[in-house]
Design a protein around this motif. Structure first.
Motif, PDB file in Angstrom:
ATOM      1  N   ALA A   1      -5.720 -33.538  49.661  1.00  0.00           N
ATOM      2  CA  ALA A   1      -6.842 -33.971  48.825  1.00  0.00           C
ATOM      3  C   ALA A   1      -6.584 -33.600  47.371  1.00  0.00           C
ATOM      4  CB  ALA A   1      -8.143 -33.306  49.303  1.00  0.00           C
ATOM      5  N   PHE A   2      -7.171 -34.360  46.473  1.00  0.00           N
ATOM      6  CA  PHE A   2      -7.216 -34.084  45.038  1.00  0.00           C
ATOM      7  C   PHE A   2      -5.865 -34.236  44.345  1.00  0.00           C
ATOM      8  CE2 PHE A   2      -7.819 -30.626  41.583  1.00  0.00           C
ATOM      9  CZ  PHE A   2      -8.131 -31.592  40.620  1.00  0.00           C
ATOM     10  N   PRO A   3      -5.594 -35.406  43.798  1.00  0.00           N
ATOM     11  CA  PRO A   3      -4.394 -35.579  42.970  1.00  0.00           C
ATOM     12  C   PRO A   3      -4.587 -34.864  41.637  1.00  0.00           C
ATOM     13  CG  PRO A   3      -5.729 -37.579  42.955  1.00  0.00           C
ATOM     14  CD  PRO A   3      -6.381 -36.639  43.923  1.00  0.00           C
ATOM     15  N   MET A   4      -3.944 -33.714  41.487  1.00  0.00           N
ATOM     16  CA  MET A   4      -4.199 -32.844  40.343  1.00  0.00           C
ATOM     17  C   MET A   4      -3.595 -33.396  39.056  1.00  0.00           C
ATOM     18  SD  MET A   4      -3.524 -29.074  41.937  1.00  0.00           S
ATOM     19  CE  MET A   4      -4.274 -28.567  43.486  1.00  0.00           C
ATOM     20  N   PRO A   5      -4.280 -33.214  37.942  1.00  0.00           N
ATOM     21  CA  PRO A   5      -3.690 -33.563  36.651  1.00  0.00           C
ATOM     22  C   PRO A   5      -2.425 -32.755  36.395  1.00  0.00           C
ATOM     23  CG  PRO A   5      -6.052 -33.181  36.444  1.00  0.00           C
ATOM     24  CD  PRO A   5      -5.664 -32.726  37.815  1.00  0.00           C
ATOM     25  N   THR A   6      -1.572 -33.257  35.514  1.00  0.00           N
ATOM     26  CA  THR A   6      -0.358 -32.547  35.133  1.00  0.00           C
ATOM     27  C   THR A   6      -0.678 -31.117  34.705  1.00  0.00           C
ATOM     28  OG1 THR A   6       0.752 -34.559  34.436  1.00  0.00           O
ATOM     29  CG2 THR A   6       1.553 -32.505  33.488  1.00  0.00           C
ATOM     30  N   GLN A   7       0.127 -30.182  35.159  1.00  0.00           N
ATOM     31  CA  GLN A   7      -0.111 -28.783  34.824  1.00  0.00           C
ATOM     32  C   GLN A   7       0.580 -28.425  33.503  1.00  0.00           C
ATOM     33  OE1 GLN A   7       0.544 -26.272  38.296  1.00  0.00           O
ATOM     34  NE2 GLN A   7      -0.059 -27.979  39.618  1.00  0.00           N
ATOM     35  N   PRO A   8      -0.064 -27.613  32.678  1.00  0.00           N
ATOM     36  CA  PRO A   8       0.522 -27.231  31.390  1.00  0.00           C
ATOM     37  C   PRO A   8       1.835 -26.476  31.553  1.00  0.00           C
ATOM     38  CG  PRO A   8      -1.824 -26.686  31.478  1.00  0.00           C
ATOM     39  CD  PRO A   8      -1.415 -27.050  32.868  1.00  0.00           C
ATOM     40  N   LEU A   9       2.683 -26.556  30.532  1.00  0.00           N
ATOM     41  CA  LEU A   9       3.878 -25.706  30.509  1.00  0.00           C
ATOM     42  C   LEU A   9       3.451 -24.248  30.549  1.00  0.00           C
ATOM     43  CD1 LEU A   9       6.982 -25.540  30.219  1.00  0.00           C
ATOM     44  CD2 LEU A   9       6.631 -25.449  27.731  1.00  0.00           C
ATOM     45  N   GLY A  10       2.318 -23.949  29.899  1.00  0.00           N
ATOM     46  CA  GLY A  10       1.754 -22.630  30.107  1.00  0.00           C
ATOM     47  C   GLY A  10       1.449 -21.822  28.863  1.00  0.00           C
ATOM     48  N   TRP A  11       1.338 -20.516  29.101  1.00  0.00           N
ATOM     49  CA  TRP A  11       0.854 -19.554  28.120  1.00  0.00           C
ATOM     50  C   TRP A  11       2.000 -18.701  27.584  1.00  0.00           C
ATOM     51  CZ3 TRP A  11      -4.306 -19.171  26.639  1.00  0.00           C
ATOM     52  CH2 TRP A  11      -5.197 -19.974  27.368  1.00  0.00           C
ATOM     53  N   PHE A  12       1.967 -18.502  26.263  1.00  0.00           N
ATOM     54  CA  PHE A  12       3.005 -17.725  25.581  1.00  0.00           C
ATOM     55  C   PHE A  12       2.337 -16.794  24.571  1.00  0.00           C
ATOM     56  CE2 PHE A  12       4.799 -21.641  27.087  1.00  0.00           C
ATOM     57  CZ  PHE A  12       6.059 -21.301  27.562  1.00  0.00           C
ATOM     58  N   LYS A  13       2.928 -15.623  24.374  1.00  0.00           N
ATOM     59  CA  LYS A  13       2.366 -14.660  23.420  1.00  0.00           C
ATOM     60  C   LYS A  13       2.615 -15.082  21.978  1.00  0.00           C
ATOM     61  CE  LYS A  13       2.550 -10.634  26.467  1.00  0.00           C
ATOM     62  NZ  LYS A  13       3.070  -9.269  26.688  1.00  0.00           N
ATOM     63  N   ASN A  14       3.674 -15.839  21.781  1.00  0.00           N
ATOM     64  CA  ASN A  14       4.009 -16.340  20.448  1.00  0.00           C
ATOM     65  C   ASN A  14       4.228 -17.847  20.537  1.00  0.00           C
ATOM     66  OD1 ASN A  14       4.151 -13.673  19.074  1.00  0.00           O
ATOM     67  ND2 ASN A  14       5.845 -13.345  20.509  1.00  0.00           N
ATOM     68  N   THR A  15       4.628 -18.453  19.429  1.00  0.00           N
ATOM     69  CA  THR A  15       4.816 -19.907  19.389  1.00  0.00           C
ATOM     70  C   THR A  15       5.654 -20.378  20.578  1.00  0.00           C
ATOM     71  OG1 THR A  15       4.752 -19.827  16.981  1.00  0.00           O
ATOM     72  CG2 THR A  15       5.622 -21.826  17.989  1.00  0.00           C
ATOM     73  N   PRO A  16       5.176 -21.368  21.334  1.00  0.00           N
ATOM     74  CA  PRO A  16       5.897 -21.837  22.517  1.00  0.00           C
ATOM     75  C   PRO A  16       7.260 -22.419  22.164  1.00  0.00           C
ATOM     76  CG  PRO A  16       3.635 -22.633  22.521  1.00  0.00           C
ATOM     77  CD  PRO A  16       3.882 -22.046  21.166  1.00  0.00           C
ATOM     78  N   PRO A  17       8.197 -22.422  23.105  1.00  0.00           N
ATOM     79  CA  PRO A  17       9.533 -22.971  22.846  1.00  0.00           C
ATOM     80  C   PRO A  17       9.462 -24.450  22.498  1.00  0.00           C
ATOM     81  CG  PRO A  17       9.194 -22.528  25.183  1.00  0.00           C
ATOM     82  CD  PRO A  17       8.051 -21.907  24.479  1.00  0.00           C
ATOM     83  N   LYS A  18      10.348 -24.852  21.589  1.00  0.00           N
ATOM     84  CA  LYS A  18      10.392 -26.255  21.159  1.00  0.00           C
ATOM     85  C   LYS A  18      11.642 -26.969  21.648  1.00  0.00           C
ATOM     86  CE  LYS A  18       7.623 -25.410  17.009  1.00  0.00           C
ATOM     87  NZ  LYS A  18       7.575 -25.457  15.518  1.00  0.00           N
ATOM     88  N   THR A  19      12.616 -26.200  22.101  1.00  0.00           N
ATOM     89  CA  THR A  19      13.857 -26.770  22.602  1.00  0.00           C
ATOM     90  C   THR A  19      14.208 -26.113  23.932  1.00  0.00           C
ATOM     91  OG1 THR A  19      15.303 -25.140  21.561  1.00  0.00           O
ATOM     92  CG2 THR A  19      14.670 -27.072  20.236  1.00  0.00           C
ATOM     93  N   ALA A  20      15.139 -26.739  24.652  1.00  0.00           N
ATOM     94  CA  ALA A  20      15.566 -26.182  25.930  1.00  0.00           C
ATOM     95  C   ALA A  20      16.202 -24.815  25.736  1.00  0.00           C
ATOM     96  CB  ALA A  20      16.544 -27.134  26.606  1.00  0.00           C
ATOM     97  N   ALA A  21      16.937 -24.660  24.657  1.00  0.00           N
ATOM     98  CA  ALA A  21      17.599 -23.381  24.397  1.00  0.00           C
ATOM     99  C   ALA A  21      16.590 -22.245  24.252  1.00  0.00           C
ATOM    100  CB  ALA A  21      18.458 -23.501  23.140  1.00  0.00           C
ATOM    101  N   GLU A  22      15.425 -22.543  23.721  1.00  0.00           N
ATOM    102  CA  GLU A  22      14.411 -21.508  23.491  1.00  0.00           C
ATOM    103  C   GLU A  22      13.697 -21.087  24.781  1.00  0.00           C
ATOM    104  OE1 GLU A  22      11.777 -22.812  20.399  1.00  0.00           O
ATOM    105  OE2 GLU A  22      13.400 -23.089  18.951  1.00  0.00           O
ATOM    106  N   LEU A  23      13.875 -21.832  25.855  1.00  0.00           N
ATOM    107  CA  LEU A  23      13.294 -21.443  27.138  1.00  0.00           C
ATOM    108  C   LEU A  23      14.024 -20.252  27.751  1.00  0.00           C
ATOM    109  CD1 LEU A  23      12.837 -24.961  28.803  1.00  0.00           C
ATOM    110  CD2 LEU A  23      10.984 -23.456  28.049  1.00  0.00           C
ATOM    111  N   LYS A  24      15.275 -20.109  27.422  1.00  0.00           N
ATOM    112  CA  LYS A  24      16.116 -19.105  28.071  1.00  0.00           C
ATOM    113  C   LYS A  24      15.627 -17.680  27.787  1.00  0.00           C
ATOM    114  CE  LYS A  24      20.189 -22.079  28.034  1.00  0.00           C
ATOM    115  NZ  LYS A  24      21.573 -22.305  27.540  1.00  0.00           N
ATOM    116  N   GLY A  25      15.614 -16.917  28.885  1.00  0.00           N
ATOM    117  CA  GLY A  25      15.276 -15.500  28.748  1.00  0.00           C
ATOM    118  C   GLY A  25      13.822 -15.162  29.025  1.00  0.00           C
ATOM    119  N   PHE A  26      12.923 -16.146  28.999  1.00  0.00           N
ATOM    120  CA  PHE A  26      11.523 -15.846  29.290  1.00  0.00           C
ATOM    121  C   PHE A  26      11.374 -15.362  30.735  1.00  0.00           C
ATOM    122  CE2 PHE A  26      10.380 -18.494  25.587  1.00  0.00           C
ATOM    123  CZ  PHE A  26       9.338 -17.739  25.057  1.00  0.00           C
ATOM    124  N   LYS A  27      10.514 -14.360  30.920  1.00  0.00           N
ATOM    125  CA  LYS A  27      10.117 -13.925  32.258  1.00  0.00           C
ATOM    126  C   LYS A  27       8.844 -14.715  32.603  1.00  0.00           C
ATOM    127  CE  LYS A  27      10.009  -9.645  30.864  1.00  0.00           C
ATOM    128  NZ  LYS A  27       9.805  -8.173  30.841  1.00  0.00           N
TER     129      LYS A  27
END
Length: 388
Positions: free
Chosen positions: A170-196
């Protein structure tokens, strides 16, 4: 002249008098029986109530509990007292990730969750929830389960794993956000690396492929993990759940949109032995209540998610942004790698994934060609420019 004594013998009585005496006597004889029957109490045979214990995978404050209760309410009202589901929140009997095992073993009669919560048993489970991406949206992907052969594959998977479970979606959910970050979210794939980073299911495989260090946690454990530094970025599902968790108290940057869980559905499961023992009409109620609740949950999401996003922006001073296209492009390429690996490892995964693609090729194709340009209409009516 001979005089006859008419009182001496009943035979001498006139015919009319004899009949009257007969009916009076008959009525007198029958009267006690009638009286007894009239005084006997009417005994109504009340059908026994079948009670099923259902536990959700959701914390007490989560809107998903309300959505689960939408299902419970419909079942209980439609069954006319013959069947009653009693709903419990996460942790009442077992932990959120243990619901499937508990239902299969009969510790619980039923559960309300998402299939990715048991993807540790088989990564095919994520194909009935959070990805990979075919281009079909959540409504179309749920269509695959209901009309494209997905349910038969789901039942086959449960049998392969030895799960004593009967499930509905049941319930086709809307797209889920990339999420929450303490500082400016990553803008490139390279900036994703290392996040826990916290996510679940095959989304964990995807984000690990992009260089993140992923921890899989149920919703109620996310914010405490962020406070302790176990994670430094996370996603759960939607603005309402996130706000109720207190996400805005541990992070102030919220990136909307992602391919990691672009669609998902609730999985409503029952112990199969108990389900099979139900009469056909109660089985039908359990199934069709899921379809009805799918609409009710969708409307609740539209109302609550949109309102809470505005509250996050206006009241909580959260900086909301649209995930950059570069991240989307990196994710879809990473999915190619993840899927190729899983197809090589598991022929059943490959078969189910091919079925999803066949469905999306036809159904999503129709949608892209036919759907109106709603974004342009919004920008025109409200004199605004939305992010790309």
């Amino acid at each position: 002249m001979t005089v006859h004594d008419t009182t001496a013998s009943p035979a001498a009585a006139p015919a009319g008098a004899t009949r009257r005496k007969f009916f009076v006597a008959a009525a007198a004889a029958a009267a006690p029986v009638v009286a007894v029957r009239a005084q006997a109490p009417a005994v109504a045979v009340k059908p026994s109530t079948i009670v099923l214990k259902m536990q959700g995978a959701w914390g007490a404050k989560d809107i998903f509990n309300e959505m689960a209760e939408d299902y419970v309410k419909r079942v209980n009202e439609m069954s006319g007292g013959r069947l009653r589901i009693e709903y419990l929140t996460a942790g009442a009997v077992v932990k959120a990730f243990e619901v499937t095992d508990a239902v299969s073993k009969g510790v619980l009669d039923a559960g309300h969750q998402v299939a990715v919560y048991w993807y540790g048993k088989s990564k095919v489970a994520s194909l009935f929830g959070s990805g990979p991406i075919t281009g079909a949206n959540a409504e179309q992907a749920l269509g695959w389960i209901q009309r494209g052969g997905g349910m038969a594959f789901y039942d086959e998977l449960q049998k392969k794993l030895g799960n004593n479970v009967k499930g509905f979606f049941a319930f086709p959910m809307p797209t889920q956000p990339l999420g929450w970050f303490k500082n400016t979210p990553p803008k490139t794939a390279a900036e994703l690396k290392g996040f826990k980073y916290r996510t679940v299911g095959l989304a964990a495989d995807l984000m690990q492929e992009l260089g993140m260090k992923v921890t899989q946690l149920p919703g109620g454990e996310i914010v405490p993990a962020m406070e302790r530094g176990v994670i430094d970025a996370f996603e759960f599902n939607n603005p309402t759940s996130d706000r109720r968790f207190g996400s805005q108290d541990v992070a102030k940057y919220y990136a909307m949109g992602s391919y990691h869980q672009a669609m998902e559905f609730f999985e409503i499961i029952f112990n199969k032995t108990k389900y099979d023992a139900l009469p056909p009409d109660l089985k039908a109620i359990l199934e069709y209540a899921a379809e009805a609740t799918s609409s009710a949950n969708t409307w609740s999401a539209q109302d609550n998610y949109s309102r809470d996003l505005q509250q996050l922006i206006v009241k909580d001073k959260v900086k909301v942004s649209r995930t950059p296209k570069a991240i989307f492009q990196a994710q879809i390429k990473a999915w190619d790698v993840v899927v190729a690996r899983l197809e090589a490892e598991d022929p059943f995964f490959k078969k189910v994934w091919q079925s999803q693609k066949d469905w999306a090729r036809r159904v999503a194709y129709y949608g892209f060609y036919n759907e109106a340009d709603f974004k342009s209409a919004f920008e025109h009516v409200f004199k605004t420019k939305l992010p790309v």
